[in-house]
Design a protein around this motif. Structure first.
Motif, PDB file in Angstrom:
ATOM      1  N   ALA A   1       0.863  -1.104   0.022  1.00 18.41           N
ATOM      2  CA  ALA A   1      -0.001  -0.020  -0.109  1.00 18.41           C
ATOM      3  C   ALA A   1       1.071   1.131   0.003  1.00 18.41           C
ATOM      4  CB  ALA A   1      -0.911   0.061   1.183  1.00 18.41           C
ATOM      5  N   VAL A   2       0.727   2.021  -0.874  1.00 18.73           N
ATOM      6  CA  VAL A   2       1.820   3.157  -1.191  1.00 18.73           C
ATOM      7  C   VAL A   2       0.701   4.509  -1.470  1.00 18.73           C
ATOM      8  CG1 VAL A   2       3.484   4.036  -2.467  1.00 18.73           C
ATOM      9  CG2 VAL A   2       3.491   1.779  -2.186  1.00 18.73           C
TER      10      VAL A   2
ATOM     11  N   MET B   1       0.745   8.171  -2.969  1.00 17.18           N
ATOM     12  CA  MET B   1       1.461   9.338  -3.845  1.00 17.18           C
ATOM     13  C   MET B   1       0.567  10.476  -3.753  1.00 17.18           C
ATOM     14  SD  MET B   1       4.393   8.049  -4.778  1.00 17.18           S
ATOM     15  CE  MET B   1       4.710   9.432  -5.463  1.00 17.18           C
ATOM     16  N   GLY B   2      -0.140  10.812  -2.646  1.00 14.88           N
ATOM     17  CA  GLY B   2      -1.057  11.869  -2.494  1.00 14.88           C
ATOM     18  C   GLY B   2      -2.364  11.091  -2.778  1.00 14.88           C
ATOM     19  N   ASN B   3      -2.464  10.079  -3.507  1.00 18.96           N
ATOM     20  CA  ASN B   3      -3.829   9.251  -3.730  1.00 18.96           C
ATOM     21  C   ASN B   3      -3.341   7.718  -3.355  1.00 18.96           C
ATOM     22  OD1 ASN B   3      -2.244   8.755  -6.014  1.00 18.96           O
ATOM     23  ND2 ASN B   3      -3.852   9.068  -7.291  1.00 18.96           N
ATOM     24  N   PRO B   4      -4.161   6.809  -3.036  1.00 21.31           N
ATOM     25  CA  PRO B   4      -3.822   5.153  -2.615  1.00 21.31           C
ATOM     26  C   PRO B   4      -3.722   4.616  -3.739  1.00 21.31           C
ATOM     27  CG  PRO B   4      -6.113   6.040  -2.471  1.00 21.31           C
ATOM     28  CD  PRO B   4      -5.717   7.008  -3.195  1.00 21.31           C
ATOM     29  N   HIS B   5      -2.519   3.746  -3.573  1.00 19.36           N
ATOM     30  CA  HIS B   5      -2.466   2.616  -4.472  1.00 19.36           C
ATOM     31  C   HIS B   5      -1.977   1.212  -3.746  1.00 19.36           C
ATOM     32  CE1 HIS B   5      -1.568   5.197  -7.841  1.00 19.36           C
ATOM     33  NE2 HIS B   5      -1.416   6.314  -7.062  1.00 19.36           N
ATOM     34  N   LEU B   6      -2.245   0.117  -4.507  1.00 23.96           N
ATOM     35  CA  LEU B   6      -1.833  -1.142  -4.118  1.00 23.96           C
ATOM     36  C   LEU B   6      -0.924  -1.477  -5.240  1.00 23.96           C
ATOM     37  CD1 LEU B   6      -2.059  -3.351  -2.065  1.00 23.96           C
ATOM     38  CD2 LEU B   6      -3.879  -4.337  -3.501  1.00 23.96           C
ATOM     39  N   ALA B   7       0.290  -1.675  -5.144  1.00 22.29           N
ATOM     40  CA  ALA B   7       1.330  -2.085  -6.161  1.00 22.29           C
ATOM     41  C   ALA B   7       1.780  -3.469  -5.891  1.00 22.29           C
ATOM     42  CB  ALA B   7       2.535  -1.259  -6.113  1.00 22.29           C
ATOM     43  N   CYS B   8       1.361  -4.443  -6.766  1.00 25.29           N
ATOM     44  CA  CYS B   8       1.330  -6.033  -6.559  1.00 25.29           C
ATOM     45  C   CYS B   8       2.370  -6.338  -7.637  1.00 25.29           C
ATOM     46  CB  CYS B   8       0.049  -6.355  -6.857  1.00 25.29           C
ATOM     47  SG  CYS B   8      -1.134  -5.826  -5.921  1.00 25.29           S
ATOM     48  N   LEU B   9       3.388  -6.909  -7.453  1.00 25.11           N
ATOM     49  CA  LEU B   9       4.499  -7.474  -8.129  1.00 25.11           C
ATOM     50  C   LEU B   9       4.119  -8.861  -8.311  1.00 25.11           C
ATOM     51  CD1 LEU B   9       6.392  -5.086  -7.276  1.00 25.11           C
ATOM     52  CD2 LEU B   9       8.229  -6.424  -7.690  1.00 25.11           C
ATOM     53  N   THR B  10       4.130  -9.356  -9.772  1.00 19.40           N
ATOM     54  CA  THR B  10       3.742 -10.588  -9.862  1.00 19.40           C
ATOM     55  C   THR B  10       4.506 -11.114 -11.075  1.00 19.40           C
ATOM     56  OG1 THR B  10       1.572 -11.942 -10.773  1.00 19.40           O
ATOM     57  CG2 THR B  10       1.899  -9.531 -11.629  1.00 19.40           C
ATOM     58  N   ASP B  11       4.309 -12.447 -11.260  1.00 14.48           N
ATOM     59  CA  ASP B  11       5.027 -13.048 -12.408  1.00 14.48           C
ATOM     60  C   ASP B  11       3.964 -13.521 -13.354  1.00 14.48           C
ATOM     61  OD1 ASP B  11       3.959 -15.477 -11.094  1.00 14.48           O
ATOM     62  OD2 ASP B  11       5.426 -16.459 -10.806  1.00 14.48           O
ATOM     63  N   ALA B  12       2.704 -13.167 -13.256  1.00 15.39           N
ATOM     64  CA  ALA B  12       1.722 -13.635 -13.936  1.00 15.39           C
ATOM     65  C   ALA B  12       1.777 -12.904 -15.395  1.00 15.39           C
ATOM     66  CB  ALA B  12       0.461 -13.137 -13.729  1.00 15.39           C
ATOM     67  N   ASP B  13       1.178 -13.343 -16.416  1.00 16.72           N
ATOM     68  CA  ASP B  13       1.195 -12.817 -17.815  1.00 16.72           C
ATOM     69  C   ASP B  13       0.242 -11.734 -17.763  1.00 16.72           C
ATOM     70  OD1 ASP B  13       0.980 -12.111 -20.646  1.00 16.72           O
ATOM     71  OD2 ASP B  13       0.118 -13.970 -21.052  1.00 16.72           O
TER      72      ASP B  13
END
Length: 293
Positions: free
Chosen positions: A162-163, A165-177
């Motif tokens: 959860a990050v 940047m003045g607004n909310p983000h959920l940054a998900c690293l994945t190995d999915a295509d």
């Protein structure tokens, strides 16, 4: 009232832009949620991921509350609304386009923007500048991690940071295509962690490091109030931060490929700088026929 409008984009994150320097052409009573939705509708309207009103800060009712002591140094305010008419705090692609419009409309001289000018947003003041190569940069403020969470898409769970940047983000690293994912349906998320909704980024690392950068990533994003967009500036910053953290650091330069092009993000301990292009595609007038519809 003028019916003049512009269409533009930053890495294909596109906007309807309403020049309104003195706040009389598109007052709050005219630019309501229904009008924003009509403008952004891609078949019956102009089409866009949102609306940007180019207006001086003194003419924005909530500018004093969101800018506080910074009101005096922010002559201009990016009055940004999502495609569904909801107010948006900040957009890295949008604010580059915003400055580009100020320059092309003759409201600011490009040479005066080299070191950056302050622009008000509902996410706070942001410094944005014009490079000699036609690329625009914006100081996005620090990436602020505020926990971890997960999103569910088509029955699959994606864990992320959860990050803010003045607004909310959920940054998900994945190995999915990434190409195989369907982002037409909004991902499910933890409403307790994101009570005002969240932008969800799905990220793959292409290279841990590349020439001139500490990482190279690819990104797709579902933006709250909009849906999937071709690019998201704040999302690129959140994704860059998450990729660096996954690599054991919290600072560095990240190349970010989005469906609409390429951005560069410099993540530092105190702030984040986003670089990329901005383009005005067309200018015209809304017709009385459409306005009466």
């Amino acid at each position: 009232m003028s019916n003049r409008v512009l269409i533009g984009h930053g890495t294909e994150n596109d906007f309807v832009v309403l020049p309104d320097p003195d706040g009389v052409l598109w007052p709050e009573s005219r630019l309501d949620a229904a009008m924003v939705a009509r403008l952004c509708e891609r078949r019956a309207g102009l089409g866009g991921d949102g609306v940007l009103r180019v207006v001086r800060s003194v003419h924005v009712p909530d500018a004093p509350a969101v800018l506080g002591d910074d009101l005096a140094r922010c002559e201009w305010f990016m009055d940004h609304r999502n495609a569904d008419g909801s107010l948006a705090e900040m957009c890295g692609n949008g604010i580059r386009l915003f400055l580009h419009v100020l320059v092309t409309e003759g409201l600011l001289d490009r040479s005066a923007c080299t070191d950056g000018v302050w622009v008000g947003t509902r996410g706070g003041p942001r410094r944005v500048g014009a490079g000699a190569d036609g690329v625009y940069w914006v100081d996005m403020g620090p990436a602020r991690e505020f926990g971890s969470g997960s999103a569910e898409l088509a029955g699959r769970r994606f864990d992320g940071l959860a990050v803010s940047m003045g607004n909310p983000h959920l940054a998900c690293l994945t190995d999915a295509d990434l190409d195989a994912l369907d982002l037409a349906t909004p991902p499910r998320f933890d409403a307790a962690l994101f009570p005002e909704g969240v932008n969800v980024e799905l990220i793959t690392v292409l290279r841990a490091a590349s020439e001139g950068a500490d990482a190279h990533i690819r990104l797709r994003v579902h933006e709250r109030g909009v849906g999937e967009t071709r690019s998201c500036g704040t999302g690129a910053c959140a994704a860059a931060y998450a990729a660096l953290v996954a690599g054991g650091t919290s600072a560095g330069t990240v190349v970010v490929d989005v469906p609409g092009g390429r951005l560069t993000v410099d993540v530092g301990p105190d702030t984040t700088v986003l670089r990329g292009p901005a383009v005005v595609v067309a200018a015209g007038e809304l017709t009385p026929e459409w306005l009466a519809g």
